[in-house]
Design an enzyme around this catalytic site. Structure first.
Site, PDB file in Angstrom:
ATOM      1  CG  ASP A  67      -0.524  -0.503   2.695  1.00 48.28           C
ATOM      2  OD1 ASP A  67       1.041  -0.368   2.206  1.00 48.28           O
ATOM      3  OD2 ASP A  67      -0.648  -0.313   3.452  1.00 48.28           O
ATOM      4  CG  ASN A 136      -8.985  -1.379  12.025  1.00 47.60           C
ATOM      5  OD1 ASN A 136      -8.370  -1.685  11.509  1.00 47.60           O
ATOM      6  ND2 ASN A 136      -9.922  -0.256  10.950  1.00 47.60           N
ATOM      7  CG  HIS A 138      -6.045  -2.132   8.741  1.00 42.30           C
ATOM      8  ND1 HIS A 138      -6.044  -1.063   9.802  1.00 42.30           N
ATOM      9  CD2 HIS A 138      -4.981  -2.087   8.425  1.00 42.30           C
ATOM     10  CE1 HIS A 138      -5.045   0.040   9.844  1.00 42.30           C
ATOM     11  NE2 HIS A 138      -3.919  -0.932   9.103  1.00 42.30           N
ATOM     12  CD  GLU A 143      -8.805   1.350   7.615  1.00 43.09           C
ATOM     13  OE1 GLU A 143      -8.578   0.550   8.202  1.00 43.09           O
ATOM     14  OE2 GLU A 143      -7.974   2.236   7.681  1.00 43.09           O
TER      15      GLU A 143
HETATM   16  C1  GLP Z   1      -0.738   0.271   8.584  1.00 42.14           C
HETATM   17  C2  GLP Z   1       0.068  -0.784   7.457  1.00 42.14           C
HETATM   18  C3  GLP Z   1      -0.336  -2.094   7.250  1.00 42.14           C
HETATM   19  C4  GLP Z   1       0.132  -2.158   8.304  1.00 42.14           C
HETATM   20  C5  GLP Z   1      -0.680  -1.520  10.000  1.00 42.14           C
HETATM   21  C6  GLP Z   1      -0.041  -1.653  11.494  1.00 42.14           C
HETATM   22  O1  GLP Z   1      -1.928   1.091   8.399  1.00 42.14           O
HETATM   23  N1  GLP Z   1      -0.721   0.045   6.155  1.00 42.14           N
HETATM   24  O2  GLP Z   1       0.326  -2.742   7.042  1.00 42.14           O
HETATM   25  O3  GLP Z   1       0.508  -3.736   9.257  1.00 42.14           O
HETATM   26  O4  GLP Z   1       0.023  -0.045   9.387  1.00 42.14           O
HETATM   27  O5  GLP Z   1       1.282  -1.011  12.176  1.00 42.14           O
HETATM   28  P1  GLP Z   1       2.068  -1.145  12.905  1.00 42.14           P
HETATM   29  O6  GLP Z   1       3.028  -2.772  12.397  1.00 42.14           O
HETATM   30  O7  GLP Z   1       2.626  -0.348  13.143  1.00 42.14           O
HETATM   31  O8  GLP Z   1       1.315  -1.502  13.897  1.00 42.14           O
END
Ligand code: GLP
Length: 239
Positions: A67, A136, A138, A143
Site C-alpha cells: 500500500d 481494527n 486491517h 479497512e
Molecule cells: C499501517 C499499514 C499496515 C500495517 C499497520 C500496522 O496501517 N498499512 O500494513 O500492518 O499499519 O502497523 P504497525 O506495525 O506499526 O502496528
C-alpha cells in the site's frame, strides 16, 4: 493457520526474517510481498544483517508492497516508498526497478490501481506475503467495512487507523485520509502468508483473525480461507 508465539519482538523478527531468508536462498528469483508499519522493521534489519554478512543476495528478487498513502511523494518521510527505501531497499543489493510500491501521487488513482494489478499479474504471485495488522483488523489498508474490495483500490482511511498512524506524523491533520491498497484477492493469491503481530494492542485483532467468524469487519479474518498462513506473535492468544 499455524500460530507461533515468541518470547520477544526480537525473536519474532528473527523468525520472520529467517523464513524470508530461506525463501530467497531456495529461490533467488523470489517475489516477496512486503509490508510497512513498525512491526516488520526488526525483520528487515535482520535481513540486512544477513546480506551484510554475505549470506544472501537480493539481486534477482522482486518485491511488491501492499500500500501507499495518497498525496505523499517518494521523498516524504512518511511515504511507504520512503519507508521501504530506508529500512530495506537502500541497504541491500536489490534492483530498485524490481521493487514496486503504488504511486500515491498518480493523477488518475483509478488507472494507478489497474496498473498495480497488472504489475502483480505480471510478476506475481508472491512466494511469501508479509503482513502486519491494524488494531481494527486491517491488512494492507483494507479497512473494516460491510464488504471488501478484491482488486487494488483507493480507500478512505478509518479514523482509528489515522489516529494509530498519526504517531509517525507531526499531527493527526497531517495523516493522509486516503491510500491505495492491494485488495484481498492480491493478498490471498500469495503462495504463503506470514502475519506478524507485536504487542498486546493487537491481541483482540489477532484473536478475531484466528478464531472469529470470517467477517469483512475484520479483514484479516479472510486469511482463514488461505491454505498456508503462519501467524507469529509475541503474546499469548489462548484458545
Ligand atoms: C499501517 C499499514 C499496515 C500495517 C499497520 C500496522 O496501517 N498499512 O500494513 O500492518 O499499519 O502497523 P504497525 O506495525 O506499526 O502496528
Amino acid at each position: 493457520m499455524k500460530i507461533i508465539k515468541t518470547k520477544s519482538y526480537d525473536e519474532l523478527s528473527s523468525l520472520a526474517a529467517d523464513i524470508l531468508f530461506e525463501q530467497v536462498k531456495r529461490n533467488p528469483c523470489s517475489v516477496l510481498g512486503l509490508a510497512t508499519g513498525s512491526t516488520p522493521i526488526g525483520s528487515y534489519d535482520k535481513l540486512v544483517q544477513y546480506y551484510e554478512a554475505g549470506m544472501v543476495s537480493f539481486n534477482s528478487v522482486k518485491t511488491i508492497n501492499l500500500d501507499e498513502y495518497c498525496g505523499l511523494c517518494e521523498s516524504h518521510e512518511q511515504s511507504y516508498r520512503f519507508f521501504m527505501n530506508t529500512h530495506l531497499f537502500n541497504r541491500i543489493d536489490i534492483k530498485k526497478e524490481n521493487t514496486f510500491v503504488p504511486n500515491g501521487l498518480a493523477k488518475d488513482i483509478y488507472a494507478e490501481c489497474r496498473h498495480y494489478d497488472e504489475i502483480y499479474e505480471s510478476i506475481g504471485p508472491c512466494d511469501i506475503q508479509l503482513l502486519g495488522i491494524g488494531v481494527n483488523g486491517h491488512i494492507g489498508f483494507n479497512e473494516p467495512d460491510s464488504s471488501l474490495v478484491a482488486s487494488t483500490h483507493c480507500v478512505t482511511l478509518s479514523e482509528s487507523t489515522r489516529a494509530a498512524n498519526s504517531r509517525n506524523f507531526a499531527s493527526l491533520d497531517d495523516v493522509p485520509s486516503k491510500a491505495i491498497t492491494l485488495g484481498l484477492a492480491g493478498i490471498m493469491k500469495a503462495k504463503r502468508v506470514l502475519l506478524l503481530a507485536s504487542g498486546k494492542a493487537k491481541l483482540e485483532a489477532i484473536k478475531k483473525t484466528v478464531y472469529g467468524d470470517i467477517d469483512p469487519h475484520v479483514p484479516a479474518s479472510f486469511l482463514q480461507l488461505h491454505s498456508d498462513v503462519t501467524v507469529i506473535c509475541d503474546f499469548d492468544i489462548g484458545e
